[in-house]
Design a protein around this motif. Structure first.
Motif, PDB file in Angstrom:
ATOM      1  N   VAL A  60       0.924  -1.234  -0.270  1.00 44.50           N
ATOM      2  CA  VAL A  60      -0.023   0.121   0.046  1.00 44.50           C
ATOM      3  C   VAL A  60       0.917   1.124  -0.020  1.00 44.50           C
ATOM      4  O   VAL A  60       1.761   1.305   0.832  1.00 44.50           O
ATOM      5  N   ARG A  61       0.649   2.127  -1.028  1.00 43.72           N
ATOM      6  CA  ARG A  61       1.666   3.327  -0.983  1.00 43.72           C
ATOM      7  C   ARG A  61       0.650   4.349  -0.659  1.00 43.72           C
ATOM      8  O   ARG A  61      -0.661   4.570  -0.727  1.00 43.72           O
ATOM      9  N   PRO A  62       1.235   5.597  -0.301  1.00 45.38           N
ATOM     10  CA  PRO A  62       0.411   6.765   0.072  1.00 45.38           C
ATOM     11  C   PRO A  62      -0.273   7.191  -1.067  1.00 45.38           C
ATOM     12  O   PRO A  62      -1.430   7.645  -0.438  1.00 45.38           O
ATOM     13  N   ASP A  63      -0.236   7.228  -2.197  1.00 45.02           N
ATOM     14  CA  ASP A  63      -0.795   7.635  -3.349  1.00 45.02           C
ATOM     15  C   ASP A  63      -2.102   6.724  -3.682  1.00 45.02           C
ATOM     16  O   ASP A  63      -2.945   7.167  -4.370  1.00 45.02           O
ATOM     17  N   ASP A  64      -2.160   5.454  -2.792  1.00 42.28           N
ATOM     18  CA  ASP A  64      -3.472   4.708  -3.062  1.00 42.28           C
ATOM     19  C   ASP A  64      -4.302   5.241  -2.134  1.00 42.28           C
ATOM     20  O   ASP A  64      -5.685   4.770  -2.338  1.00 42.28           O
ATOM     21  N   GLU A 106      -7.106  -4.513  -7.974  1.00 43.82           N
ATOM     22  CA  GLU A 106      -8.461  -5.184  -8.372  1.00 43.82           C
ATOM     23  C   GLU A 106      -9.561  -5.163  -7.005  1.00 43.82           C
ATOM     24  O   GLU A 106     -10.498  -5.862  -7.073  1.00 43.82           O
ATOM     25  N   LYS A 107      -9.062  -4.162  -6.344  1.00 37.38           N
ATOM     26  CA  LYS A 107      -9.918  -3.999  -4.930  1.00 37.38           C
ATOM     27  C   LYS A 107      -9.732  -2.816  -4.354  1.00 37.38           C
ATOM     28  O   LYS A 107      -9.052  -2.120  -4.750  1.00 37.38           O
ATOM     29  N   MET A 108     -10.517  -2.612  -3.533  1.00 39.04           N
ATOM     30  CA  MET A 108     -10.624  -1.234  -2.641  1.00 39.04           C
ATOM     31  C   MET A 108     -10.585  -1.950  -1.121  1.00 39.04           C
ATOM     32  O   MET A 108     -11.188  -2.740  -0.707  1.00 39.04           O
ATOM     33  N   ARG A 152     -14.645  -5.772  -3.316  1.00 30.76           N
ATOM     34  CA  ARG A 152     -14.132  -6.417  -4.743  1.00 30.76           C
ATOM     35  C   ARG A 152     -14.771  -5.269  -5.889  1.00 30.76           C
ATOM     36  O   ARG A 152     -15.903  -4.902  -5.689  1.00 30.76           O
ATOM     37  N   GLY A 153     -14.133  -4.959  -6.747  1.00 33.20           N
ATOM     38  CA  GLY A 153     -14.441  -4.305  -7.884  1.00 33.20           C
ATOM     39  C   GLY A 153     -13.878  -2.879  -8.132  1.00 33.20           C
ATOM     40  O   GLY A 153     -12.811  -2.575  -7.447  1.00 33.20           O
ATOM     41  N   LYS A 154     -14.343  -2.424  -9.313  1.00 32.74           N
ATOM     42  CA  LYS A 154     -14.009  -0.864  -9.583  1.00 32.74           C
ATOM     43  C   LYS A 154     -15.043  -0.002  -9.671  1.00 32.74           C
ATOM     44  O   LYS A 154     -16.005  -0.603 -10.167  1.00 32.74           O
ATOM     45  N   GLY A 155     -14.892   1.086  -9.713  1.00 32.29           N
ATOM     46  CA  GLY A 155     -15.845   2.144  -9.875  1.00 32.29           C
ATOM     47  C   GLY A 155     -15.343   3.406  -9.515  1.00 32.29           C
ATOM     48  O   GLY A 155     -14.143   3.589  -9.452  1.00 32.29           O
ATOM     49  N   SER A 156     -16.443   4.435  -9.612  1.00 30.88           N
ATOM     50  CA  SER A 156     -16.103   5.790  -9.395  1.00 30.88           C
ATOM     51  C   SER A 156     -16.637   6.403  -7.958  1.00 30.88           C
ATOM     52  O   SER A 156     -16.215   7.616  -7.566  1.00 30.88           O
ATOM     53  N   GLU A 157     -17.474   5.689  -7.567  1.00 31.39           N
ATOM     54  CA  GLU A 157     -18.204   6.113  -6.037  1.00 31.39           C
ATOM     55  C   GLU A 157     -18.362   5.014  -5.299  1.00 31.39           C
ATOM     56  O   GLU A 157     -19.133   4.134  -5.778  1.00 31.39           O
ATOM     57  N   LEU A 158     -18.052   4.944  -4.261  1.00 29.28           N
ATOM     58  CA  LEU A 158     -18.235   3.756  -3.172  1.00 29.28           C
ATOM     59  C   LEU A 158     -18.654   4.663  -1.838  1.00 29.28           C
ATOM     60  O   LEU A 158     -18.218   5.558  -1.265  1.00 29.28           O
TER      61      LEU A 158
END
Length: 177
Positions: A60-64, A106-108, A152-158
């Motif tokens: 995990v990087r600070p820019d993540d 591939e995850k948040m 799991r997943g990708k998107g623009s708003e969680l």
């Protein structure tokens, strides 16, 4: 110091957040209070220590890191139920309080700390259902509640609803990714 630790090994489909849940005002008086430098430092150190407890499969990087765009309390009671606020112990030593999201390939990964036990009760990604699992969840009287949750997943708003303790209220946290 009683401590409970739980980890989910399988993904669960979370209920969608209820957009009709009414916002509620916090009963705490936060007017004019900004976190002290010491509190900010304590939260940062705690967050770094906690994320190291979990194998995320990648560094995990600070820019993540993504900060929440909006946070507020909602009432999660059913019509006719009485809402109860979470109880906090007055005069107890300060426990870390923070929420953050890390966007990985591939995850948040959502991370939170509070003085009470924490649980993700609902979420949606771009308005659709999302699956997730608890990577780390603990609570103790001395250290408060800690939660690390993988989506799991990708998107623009969680949007995530997190219950604190046995309260009928939840904190709604909105992240623009």
């Amino acid at each position: 110091m009683q401590r409970t630790v739980s980890i989910n090994t399988s993904y669960e489909k979370l209920p969608l957040v209820n957009p009709e849940s009414p916002k509620v005002e916090s009963r705490r008086n936060k007017a004019g209070k900004t976190p002290s430098e010491e509190s900010i430092k304590q939260d940062q150190e705690d967050a770094e220590k906690m994320i190291k407890n979990v194998d995320l499969g990648e560094p995990v990087r600070p820019d993540d890191r993504i900060e929440a765009d909006e946070k507020y309390l909602i009432d999660t009671t059913m019509p006719g139920e009485l809402s109860k606020a979470a109880s906090m112990v007055k005069g107890a030593p300060r426990k870390p309080h923070y929420t953050r999201l890390f966007k990985l390939d591939e995850k948040m990964v959502f991370q939170a700390a509070c003085c009470m036990p924490l649980k993700v009760i609902a979420a949606n990604l771009d308005g659709d259902t999302v699956s997730g699992k608890v990577l780390y969840c603990t609570h103790s009287v001395d250290e408060g509640g800690k939660l690390i949750y993988e989506f799991r997943g990708k998107g623009s708003e969680l949007i995530i609803d997190v219950r604190r303790g046995d309260s009928t209220r939840a904190q709604r946290i909105i992240f623009k990714i």
